[in-house]
Scaffold this active site. Structure first.
Site, mmCIF file in Angstrom:
data_model
loop_
_atom_site.group_PDB
_atom_site.id
_atom_site.type_symbol
_atom_site.label_atom_id
_atom_site.label_comp_id
_atom_site.label_asym_id
_atom_site.label_seq_id
_atom_site.Cartn_x
_atom_site.Cartn_y
_atom_site.Cartn_z
ATOM 1 N N HIS A 1 0.855 -1.198 0.000
ATOM 2 C CA HIS A 1 0.000 0.000 0.000
ATOM 3 C C HIS A 1 0.890 1.248 0.000
ATOM 4 O O HIS A 1 1.963 1.259 0.620
ATOM 5 C CB HIS A 1 -0.896 -0.020 1.246
ATOM 6 C CG HIS A 1 -1.974 0.999 1.206
ATOM 7 N ND1 HIS A 1 -1.745 2.314 1.517
ATOM 8 C CD2 HIS A 1 -3.281 0.915 0.864
ATOM 9 C CE1 HIS A 1 -2.870 3.001 1.379
ATOM 10 N NE2 HIS A 1 -3.818 2.165 0.980
ATOM 11 N N GLU B 1 -3.684 2.459 -7.266
ATOM 12 C CA GLU B 1 -4.120 3.497 -6.334
ATOM 13 C C GLU B 1 -3.247 4.744 -6.499
ATOM 14 O O GLU B 1 -2.176 4.849 -5.885
ATOM 15 C CB GLU B 1 -3.994 2.989 -4.896
ATOM 16 C CG GLU B 1 -4.876 1.795 -4.589
ATOM 17 C CD GLU B 1 -5.282 1.776 -3.120
ATOM 18 O OE1 GLU B 1 -6.473 1.832 -2.861
ATOM 19 O OE2 GLU B 1 -4.396 1.750 -2.259
#
Ligand code: PEP
Length: 223
Positions: free
Chosen positions: A101, A150
């Site tokens: 992430h 993302e």
């Protein structure tokens, strides 16, 4: 099949986590079509709570057909690595793990090499890694079967990227043909359907909007 992943990040106590599942269950019971789609795997739902909540939530997720995932994993196997959680310890509870992430890359200095190790260790324990990439420069490990795009500017800002742009970026990523492609970044109940309508977008990774069971349920209803 659409894959919808909730990333709770460092939010929710055990009590709040249990209440979230109870509320989601109540909402799903009012909508047998969505519940059936989840149970029949037309919509695959993965909830990623903080580590300590996993054993508590596992029995609540299972009857709904919801899978649990971890938000991170150690890049080491079991051993003398204080504070780390290796794949072996979560393998009974988690079918998925988020790897790489952007918050981990930026705040905890995770590198592509660390991420590659995590993917290998996860797969060894039959845990599906969900590899997050910020742009075309982040390396996608060869065995990554789920990739979440993302863009940093879209995470937690309300500035979601338009689905057409997301699909254009997908073309530039070195994805294996079979890999599932997710989008994450300020997805909410209003914009979720615009991504889910795209055949090239296999699902969503959702942060803020996953914290509220009603918002998350509303997104599931769109899938
Ligand atoms: C995330 O952090 O993975 C994310 C997508 O967050 P948000 O939905 O809040 O933008």
């Amino acid at each position: 099949m659409k894959l919808i992943v909730a990333n709770w990040k460092s939010h929710k106590t055990d009590k709040e986590g249990v209440e979230w599942f109870q509320e989601l269950e109540t909402l799903l019971n009012t909508n047998p079509i969505t519940l059936e789609k989840i149970r029949e795997n037309q919509i695959r739902v993965v909830v990623c709570p903080p580590f300590p909540l996993l054993p508590l939530l596992h029995p609540l997720a299972q009857p709904l057909g919801i899978f649990l995932g971890a938000q991170n994993i150690s890049s080491h196997e079991e051993g003398s690595f204080t504070g780390e959680v290796p794949t072996l310890i979560i393998a009974d509870m988690c079918q998925y793990v988020i790897v790489g992430h952007s918050e981990r890359r930026a705040l905890f200095h995770e590198t592509d090499a660390d991420i590659g190790k995590k993917v290998t260790l996860a797969l060894e324990q039959r845990i599906e890694p969900i590899v997050c990439v910020r742009n075309e420069e982040d390396i996608i490990p060869p065995h990554a079967s789920i990739v979440a795009y993302e863009p940093v500017a879209a995470i937690g800002t309300g500035n979601n990227m338009r689905p057409e742009e997301v699909v254009a970026v997908k073309e530039t990523l070195l994805l294996s043909q079979k890999a599932l492609f997710l989008y994450g970044g300020s997805v909410d109940p209003e914009n979720a359907s615009s991504y889910l309508a795209h055949q090239q977008i296999d699902g969503l990774l959702i942060g803020s909007a996953s914290l509220d069971p009603y918002q998350f349920y509303t997104i599931l209803r769109e899938a």
